[in-house]
Design a protein around this motif. Sequence first.
Motif, mmCIF file in Angstrom:
data_model
loop_
_atom_site.group_PDB
_atom_site.id
_atom_site.type_symbol
_atom_site.label_atom_id
_atom_site.label_comp_id
_atom_site.label_asym_id
_atom_site.label_seq_id
_atom_site.Cartn_x
_atom_site.Cartn_y
_atom_site.Cartn_z
ATOM 1 N N ASP A 1 0.836 -1.207 0.000
ATOM 2 C CA ASP A 1 0.000 0.000 0.000
ATOM 3 C C ASP A 1 0.865 1.249 0.000
ATOM 4 O O ASP A 1 0.461 2.311 -0.473
ATOM 5 C CB ASP A 1 -0.905 0.021 1.234
ATOM 6 N N ASN A 2 2.073 1.122 0.569
ATOM 7 C CA ASN A 2 2.977 2.274 0.594
ATOM 8 C C ASN A 2 3.775 2.392 -0.696
ATOM 9 O O ASN A 2 4.612 3.283 -0.826
ATOM 10 C CB ASN A 2 3.960 2.143 1.765
ATOM 11 N N ILE A 3 3.591 1.457 -1.604
ATOM 12 C CA ILE A 3 4.363 1.474 -2.853
ATOM 13 C C ILE A 3 3.390 1.470 -4.028
ATOM 14 O O ILE A 3 3.323 0.503 -4.787
ATOM 15 C CB ILE A 3 5.320 0.261 -2.922
ATOM 16 N N PRO A 4 2.595 2.543 -4.172
ATOM 17 C CA PRO A 4 1.591 2.548 -5.242
ATOM 18 C C PRO A 4 2.183 2.345 -6.637
ATOM 19 O O PRO A 4 1.528 1.774 -7.510
ATOM 20 C CB PRO A 4 0.928 3.924 -5.104
ATOM 21 N N ASN A 5 3.434 2.781 -6.828
ATOM 22 C CA ASN A 5 4.025 2.645 -8.154
ATOM 23 C C ASN A 5 4.310 1.196 -8.528
ATOM 24 O O ASN A 5 4.783 0.909 -9.627
ATOM 25 C CB ASN A 5 5.326 3.456 -8.249
ATOM 26 N N TYR A 6 4.027 0.283 -7.627
ATOM 27 C CA TYR A 6 4.198 -1.136 -7.933
ATOM 28 C C TYR A 6 3.323 -1.515 -9.120
ATOM 29 O O TYR A 6 3.611 -2.471 -9.833
ATOM 30 C CB TYR A 6 3.823 -1.953 -6.699
ATOM 31 N N LYS A 7 2.255 -0.726 -9.355
ATOM 32 C CA LYS A 7 1.356 -1.035 -10.472
ATOM 33 C C LYS A 7 2.066 -0.953 -11.822
ATOM 34 O O LYS A 7 1.616 -1.536 -12.795
ATOM 35 C CB LYS A 7 0.149 -0.104 -10.448
ATOM 36 N N TYR A 8 3.184 -0.222 -11.870
ATOM 37 C CA TYR A 8 3.896 -0.109 -13.146
ATOM 38 C C TYR A 8 4.734 -1.346 -13.472
ATOM 39 O O TYR A 8 5.247 -1.481 -14.568
ATOM 40 C CB TYR A 8 4.840 1.098 -13.127
ATOM 41 N N ILE A 9 4.938 -2.209 -12.475
ATOM 42 C CA ILE A 9 5.842 -3.340 -12.696
ATOM 43 C C ILE A 9 5.193 -4.351 -13.642
ATOM 44 O O ILE A 9 4.038 -4.743 -13.467
ATOM 45 C CB ILE A 9 6.173 -4.037 -11.358
ATOM 46 N N ARG B 1 5.566 -10.015 -15.604
ATOM 47 C CA ARG B 1 6.637 -11.004 -15.627
ATOM 48 C C ARG B 1 7.554 -10.863 -14.408
ATOM 49 O O ARG B 1 8.179 -11.822 -13.970
ATOM 50 C CB ARG B 1 7.460 -10.836 -16.903
ATOM 51 N N PHE B 2 7.652 -9.657 -13.881
ATOM 52 C CA PHE B 2 8.580 -9.416 -12.782
ATOM 53 C C PHE B 2 7.881 -9.210 -11.441
ATOM 54 O O PHE B 2 8.447 -8.684 -10.500
ATOM 55 C CB PHE B 2 9.490 -8.237 -13.132
ATOM 56 N N LYS B 3 6.600 -9.569 -11.402
ATOM 57 C CA LYS B 3 5.937 -9.673 -10.103
ATOM 58 C C LYS B 3 5.978 -11.146 -9.739
ATOM 59 O O LYS B 3 6.112 -12.009 -10.597
ATOM 60 C CB LYS B 3 4.488 -9.218 -10.201
ATOM 61 N N LYS B 4 5.825 -11.467 -8.481
ATOM 62 C CA LYS B 4 5.877 -12.871 -8.046
ATOM 63 C C LYS B 4 7.026 -13.619 -8.720
ATOM 64 O O LYS B 4 6.845 -14.582 -9.456
ATOM 65 C CB LYS B 4 4.548 -13.566 -8.343
ATOM 66 N N LEU B 5 8.217 -13.141 -8.465
ATOM 67 C CA LEU B 5 9.424 -13.727 -9.043
ATOM 68 C C LEU B 5 9.625 -15.143 -8.525
ATOM 69 O O LEU B 5 9.111 -15.492 -7.465
ATOM 70 C CB LEU B 5 10.622 -12.870 -8.646
ATOM 71 N N ALA B 6 10.402 -15.911 -9.269
ATOM 72 C CA ALA B 6 10.637 -17.298 -8.865
ATOM 73 C C ALA B 6 11.217 -17.381 -7.455
ATOM 74 O O ALA B 6 10.964 -18.330 -6.724
ATOM 75 C CB ALA B 6 11.576 -17.968 -9.855
ATOM 76 N N CYS B 7 11.991 -16.388 -7.071
ATOM 77 C CA CYS B 7 12.606 -16.437 -5.748
ATOM 78 C C CYS B 7 11.637 -15.971 -4.669
ATOM 79 O O CYS B 7 11.874 -16.153 -3.485
ATOM 80 C CB CYS B 7 13.873 -15.588 -5.727
ATOM 81 N N ASP B 8 10.564 -15.328 -5.067
ATOM 82 C CA ASP B 8 9.597 -14.779 -4.119
ATOM 83 C C ASP B 8 8.211 -15.068 -4.679
ATOM 84 O O ASP B 8 7.482 -14.171 -5.086
ATOM 85 C CB ASP B 8 9.852 -13.265 -3.996
ATOM 86 N N PRO B 9 7.828 -16.346 -4.727
ATOM 87 C CA PRO B 9 6.650 -16.758 -5.494
ATOM 88 C C PRO B 9 5.348 -16.100 -5.030
ATOM 89 O O PRO B 9 4.437 -15.907 -5.830
ATOM 90 C CB PRO B 9 6.595 -18.280 -5.298
ATOM 91 N N ASP B 10 5.263 -15.716 -3.744
ATOM 92 C CA ASP B 10 4.033 -15.078 -3.290
ATOM 93 C C ASP B 10 4.062 -13.567 -3.467
ATOM 94 O O ASP B 10 3.083 -12.887 -3.161
ATOM 95 C CB ASP B 10 3.788 -15.408 -1.814
ATOM 96 N N GLY B 11 5.193 -13.041 -3.936
ATOM 97 C CA GLY B 11 5.292 -11.595 -4.126
ATOM 98 C C GLY B 11 5.082 -10.822 -2.840
ATOM 99 O O GLY B 11 4.272 -9.909 -2.772
ATOM 100 N N LYS B 12 5.827 -11.170 -1.809
ATOM 101 C CA LYS B 12 5.632 -10.496 -0.527
ATOM 102 C C LYS B 12 6.816 -9.628 -0.124
ATOM 103 O O LYS B 12 6.702 -8.768 0.732
ATOM 104 C CB LYS B 12 5.404 -11.543 0.572
ATOM 105 N N TYR B 13 7.998 -9.910 -0.722
ATOM 106 C CA TYR B 13 9.208 -9.286 -0.209
ATOM 107 C C TYR B 13 9.912 -8.354 -1.201
ATOM 108 O O TYR B 13 10.812 -7.642 -0.819
ATOM 109 C CB TYR B 13 10.221 -10.371 0.187
ATOM 110 N N THR B 14 9.540 -8.417 -2.456
ATOM 111 C CA THR B 14 10.408 -7.800 -3.453
ATOM 112 C C THR B 14 9.690 -6.819 -4.377
ATOM 113 O O THR B 14 8.501 -6.952 -4.651
ATOM 114 C CB THR B 14 11.008 -8.883 -4.367
ATOM 115 N N VAL B 15 10.461 -5.837 -4.839
ATOM 116 C CA VAL B 15 10.039 -4.988 -5.950
ATOM 117 C C VAL B 15 11.208 -4.988 -6.922
ATOM 118 O O VAL B 15 12.284 -4.479 -6.609
ATOM 119 C CB VAL B 15 9.737 -3.546 -5.501
#
Lengths: 263, 377
Positions: free
Chosen positions: B132-140, B143-157
Motif C-alpha cells: 500500500d505504501n508502494i503505489p508505483n508497484y502497479k507499473y511493474i 513477468r517481474f511480479k511474483k518472481l521465482a525467488c519470491d513466489p508469493d510476491g511479498k518481499y520484493t520490488v
Amino acid sequence: MKSKKLSIPYIAWMVVFTMIPIVMIGLTAFRDKAGGFSLEPFTKAWDYRFVFLKSLWIALLSTVICLILAYPLAYLLTKMKKSTQKTVQLLIMVPMWMNFLLRIYAWKILLQKNGPLDMALSLLGIHGSYIGNTAAVVVGMVYEYLPFMVLPIFTVMSKIDGGLIEAAQDLGSNNLAVFKKVIFPLSIPGVISGITMVFVPSASTFLVAEHLGGKDDVMIGDVIDKIFLNDQNTGSAISLILMVFILIFLILMNLFGDEEALA
Amino acid sequence: MKRTLSIIMALVLTFTALTCLAGCGSSGSSSNGSNASGGDATGDSPSGNKGEVNVYSWGEYIALGQDEDLMNVLEAFEDETGIKVNYTTYDTNEELYSKLTQSNVSYDVIVPSDYMISKMIKEDLLLELNYDNIPNYKYIDDRFKKLACDPDGKYTVCYSWGVTAMVYDSTAVSEKPKDWDALWNKDYEGNILMFDNSRDAMAIAMQQCGIDPSNCTKADVDKAVEKLKEQKPLLKKYVMDQVFNEMEGSQATIAPYYAGDIAVMMEENEDLDYCLPESGSNLFYDAFCVPKCSKNKENAEAFINFMQKPEIAAENCKYLRYGTPNTGAKDFLDKDITGSELTFPSDEYLNKCYVFSNVDDEVYAYMQEQFLKVKTS
C-alpha cells in the motif's frame, strides 16, 4: 618502569589487531563447517598445493631479480655526490607516490597487443601480446617492489664507516678485495631486510597476477579471497600454511644475518 | 607484574568495547550515531524531521548525475520527501550477505540478486513489504511480479533485469557466433574470455551439456566442470570487470557478459557486435528488499516507491542499460534504448531463458569450490 608504561598502548594494539586475529585464524583452520575439531580444511588446502608452489616461485623469482637489479644500484648510489644521491633517491621513490593499481594499468597498456612494445617489435616483424603470462607477472612485481629492495640496502651501505675502507686499502687491498671483504659483509643486514620486504608481500599479493597474468597465473592470495566467501575454514587453513612458510623463510634468512629479518 | 597485566586487560576490554560501539554507530545512522550508546536509536527520528533511509546497493547502479543528461535520483528523492539518503555500496551478493549476517548493521533498502533473495527469504532475513505504501508497484511488468525467488510476491520490488549474452569483435571472427559453442571454438584459441564467476560460467557450461541449470545437482556440476576443463586451454583469461578493457581495446575476440554491459562496450568500440545465444541464456534480476535489521521501514518503502516512478526508473535504465521492469518508464526512454535487444530482449527470447535462483545451498557451495579447482588446475 616508565618505559613499560609507555609500551602499554602498543601492547594493547598488538593484542587486539595481531594476536587475537591470528588466534582466530588458527582456531578456524582446525574446524569443520559444523564447528567441531577437524583436519578437513588442511586436506582441502592440499588441493591447491600447485598454486601455492607457483606463488612462492613467482615471489622468489621476483625477489632474486630485484636483488640483482638493486644491489649495484645501491652501491653506485653511495659513490655519488650528495646532491645527485638525493635526486636519484627521489626518482626511485616517486613512483611509489602513485596509486599501485594505476601503475599496473600502465604496464598493461605497455605490454598488450598493439601497445608500445608490440608496435616497436612489429618494426622488426614480430607481432604478439606480451601480457597474460608468468613473465609479465614477474616484471610487474619487480617494478612494484624494487624500491623496497634498493632503499634498505642503500641505507645500510651508506652507513659503512669510510675509515674501514681506507684501512683495507692501506693494508694493500685492491677495489675487488675491499668490496669482498668489507662492503659486502657489512651490507648483508640491508640485503636481508630488502629480501624480506620484497618476498613477503609478493608471496601473498594477487592484484599484479590478476591484471598482468593469464589463465594459469592464479596466486594463492586469489584462492584465499575466493574460498573465504563460502568456506572460511579452508581459507584460514591456507592462510595459516602461508604464514608458516613465510615464518620458515624468515628464520632461514635469520641464519644468514643478525636478528634483522624477524624484527 | 600483576598490576601491569590487569591494566592490559582493562585496556583490551575498553578497546573491544570501543570498537563495538564504533561499529554500531556507523552502521546505525549518522545523525543518530551519538544516541546509539543509549541503546535505542529507533524511535527518535521520524517525528521531528523526516528521518533517513540507509540504502545498501551495488556500485555504479543508479543515476547520480554521472553525465550531463542524467539526473541525480538520490537528490531528487531528498528534495521531494525530505528524507535523507545514506547510500553505500557493495560489489558482490556475498559481501551483502556477510554484512547482514555477521555484523551488527542496519540497512533499510538492499538490492540483492535472484538467488540471494531466495537464500535470504529462506533464512528469514527480509521483512514483508507493505505494498500500500508502494503505489508505483502497479507499473511493474507482470513477468517481474511474483518472481521465482519470491513466489508469493511479498518481499520484493524488481529493480532491474537482464540476460547473459556474448560480445565479439566482428573483425576477428570468421562467422557470426550463434550460440554458446562459439566459446569452445578452436579458431579463437587464446582469444576467448570467460566469466570469472562460478554461477555464470557453470550455467553456460551446463547449457552446453544439455542440462537445465535452474535445477542442477552435484552430478550436473561435475559434467559442467569437464566442459570447462575442455575449454580452459582455449581461453585467454577468466575475467569480470576486465572484460570492458579487453573488448573495448580489441584485445580479445569473444566473451560472454551481461547484455546491458555489452551495450556499453559497443558504444566504445564500433567493431564490437553482440549475440543472444539461440539456446537461451540466464535471465537474472535484482530487486529491492527491506532487511530485518531495518529501522526505517516506511522510509524504505517511500524510497522504493520513488525509484519506481516511471521517469526515475527511466533515468536509471538510461544509465545502467539493464532492462527496467517498469512499464511506464518506456515512455521516457529514447527509441535506441527501447529498441535495443540488449536492454529489452523480446518476450519470445525471454521465454527461452532460465532463472538461476533456486540452486540448493550445498550445490552452490560445491559449484564455487569446483570452479576454483578448474581455475587452478
